[in-house]
Design a protein around this motif. Structure first.
Motif, PDB file in Angstrom:
ATOM      1  N   ILE A  72       1.033  -1.342   0.077  1.00 18.09           N
ATOM      2  CA  ILE A  72      -0.101   0.020   0.055  1.00 18.09           C
ATOM      3  C   ILE A  72       0.965   1.131  -0.026  1.00 18.09           C
ATOM      4  CG2 ILE A  72      -0.051  -0.223   2.406  1.00 18.09           C
ATOM      5  CD1 ILE A  72      -2.878   1.353   2.053  1.00 18.09           C
ATOM      6  N   SER A  73       0.360   2.204  -1.079  1.00 18.73           N
ATOM      7  CA  SER A  73       1.031   3.399  -0.988  1.00 18.73           C
ATOM      8  C   SER A  73       0.319   4.362  -0.199  1.00 18.73           C
ATOM      9  CB  SER A  73       1.522   3.920  -2.478  1.00 18.73           C
ATOM     10  OG  SER A  73       2.293   2.832  -3.151  1.00 18.73           O
ATOM     11  N   ILE A  74       0.883   5.038   0.711  1.00 18.03           N
ATOM     12  CA  ILE A  74       0.052   5.813   1.588  1.00 18.03           C
ATOM     13  C   ILE A  74       0.634   7.273   1.237  1.00 18.03           C
ATOM     14  CG2 ILE A  74      -0.602   6.810   3.619  1.00 18.03           C
ATOM     15  CD1 ILE A  74      -0.433   4.239   4.854  1.00 18.03           C
ATOM     16  N   ASP A  75       0.069   8.154   0.829  1.00 23.12           N
ATOM     17  CA  ASP A  75       0.310   9.443   0.631  1.00 23.12           C
ATOM     18  C   ASP A  75      -0.276  10.722   1.433  1.00 23.12           C
ATOM     19  OD1 ASP A  75       1.388  12.079  -0.597  1.00 23.12           O
ATOM     20  OD2 ASP A  75       0.932  11.646  -2.724  1.00 23.12           O
ATOM     21  N   CYS A  76       0.290  11.474   2.342  1.00 21.34           N
ATOM     22  CA  CYS A  76      -0.470  12.507   3.019  1.00 21.34           C
ATOM     23  C   CYS A  76       0.207  14.003   3.098  1.00 21.34           C
ATOM     24  CB  CYS A  76      -0.157  11.843   4.577  1.00 21.34           C
ATOM     25  SG  CYS A  76      -1.258  12.461   5.589  1.00 21.34           S
ATOM     26  N   GLY A  77      -0.523  14.834   3.155  1.00 18.73           N
ATOM     27  CA  GLY A  77      -0.264  16.220   3.203  1.00 18.73           C
ATOM     28  C   GLY A  77      -0.957  16.957   4.551  1.00 18.73           C
TER      29      GLY A  77
END
Ligand code: MG
Ligand code: MG
Length: 265
Positions: free
Chosen positions: A91-96
Motif C-alpha cells: 500500500i502506498s500512503i500519501d499524506c499532506g
C-alpha cells in the motif's frame, strides 16, 4: 514562478514536515493484514488535527479524504475505503499537512505481511530512486538532474517510470512551480537555488509506465495491472545541501511537456 522560502518560512515548513512525517510513521505501524484503508484515513485526520494542522488533501480539487491509499496496481490517488488489506499486498500512503500556513507532503509504500520478493525489490529500488533524486536537490543543479537520477536507476532495473504524474514545488500551496518529472536529461530545466522546496516523488511500476484513471475520477492504476510503488519527501535546498523536512530523525537512523502534465498529490 518558483517561490523561494525565507529562513523564517523554512522554520514553519520544518514543523509541517515533521507533523506529516510523524503521521505517516504512525500509519505505517497500523498497516497489518485486515486493517481497512478507511481506518488509516480516519487515524490520519485525527493525528493531523491533534497536531494543530489541517489535512491538505481533504477538499483539494474535491478529493474526499485526508490520505491517498493506493493498493498494489493503484499508482496514486487511491480512495480509502472499507477494503481490508491482505497478506501480500503493498500500500502506498500519501499524506499532506498544512500547519501555520505551510504544507508538508510525504508518501511511502508499505508491505502488508509477507510480500513476494519482486514486489519488495520494487519498493526498495523506488526508495533508492528517491534517495538519488534528493541528492540532486543542490544549488546550481537543474530540475532535469532530479528526473534523470530517478529514470536511470529505475530503468536499469527494467521498471516503468510513470510519466503522467510528477513531483512539484511546495510551500504555502501544495502545488507550486516547478513541476518535477521523474525522467529527464541532466542540465535541463530550471536551475536550483537556495530556499527552493520540492516534493520529490518517484512513482515506479513493475511493468509498463502507462496508467489510466478509474471511474471514480481519481484512482490511478497501472495499465497492465502490475504493482506500483510511490515514495515522497519534502526537500528544502539549503546552502549545505538537501534537507529532508518530512524525514523523522528516528526513521533516518533505522533506514517540455511539462505544463500539460498532471501533478501528483
Ligand atoms: Mg504527496
Ligand atoms: Mg506531492
Amino acid at each position: 514562478m518558483i517561490i523561494g522560502k525565507s529562513k523564517k518560512e523554512l522554520e514553519k515548513m520544518r514543523l509541517s514536515g515533521q507533523l506529516v512525517g510523524q503521521v505517516l510513521r504512525e500509519l505505517k505501524r497500523m498497516v497489518v493484514p485486515g486493517v481497512m484503508t478507511l481506518e488509516l484515513d480516519m487515524a490520519a485526520e485525527r493525528m493531523i488535527r491533534d497536531g494543530g494542522g489541517a489535512p491538505t488533501f481533504k477538499g483539494y480539487n474535491g478529493f474526499p479524504f485526508s490520505i491517498c491509499a493506493s493498493v498494489n496496481e493503484e499508482v496514486v490517488h487511491g480512495f480509502p475505503s472499507a477494503r481490508k488489506l491482505k497478506d501480500g499486498d503493498i500500500i502506498s500512503i500519501d499524506c499532506g499537512v498544512t500547519l501555520d500556513g505551510f504544507v508538508g507532503d510525504t508518501a511511502k509504500t508499505i508491505p502488508v505481511g509477507r510480500v513476494r520478493p519482486e514486489w519488495l525489490r520494487l519498493i526498495e529500488v523506488t526508495e533508492e530512486c528517491l534517495a538519488r533524486a534528493i541528492e540532486q536537490c543542490r544549488i546550481g543543479n537543474h530540475v532535469g538532474d532530479i528526473g534523470w537520477a530517478v529514470q536511470q536507476h529505475a530503468e536499469r532495473h527494467g521498471y516503468g517510470v510513470v510519466r503522467d504524474y510528477v513531483g512539484h514545488g511546495v510551500g504555502r500551496k501544495m502545488h507550486e512551480d516547478p513541476q518535477i518529472p521523474n525522467y529527464g536529461k541532466p542540465g535541463t530545466k530550471e536551475k536550483i537555488k537556495a530556499g527552493y522546496v520540492f516534493a520529490v516523488e518517484p512513482m515506479i511500476n513493475l511493468g509498463t509506465q502507462e496508467t489510466k484513471v478509474l471511474a471514480d475520477g481519481w484512482t490511478v492504476v497501472t495499465l497492465d495491472g502490475q504493482p506500483s510503488a510511490h515514495v515522497e519527501h519534502t526537500v528544502a535546498v539549503a546552502e549545505e545541501g538537501p534537507e529532508l523536512l518530512t524525514l523523522i530523525a528516528e526513521e533516518a537512523e533505522a533506514t517540455t511537456k511539462q505544463a500539460e502534465l498532471a501533478t501528483s498529490l
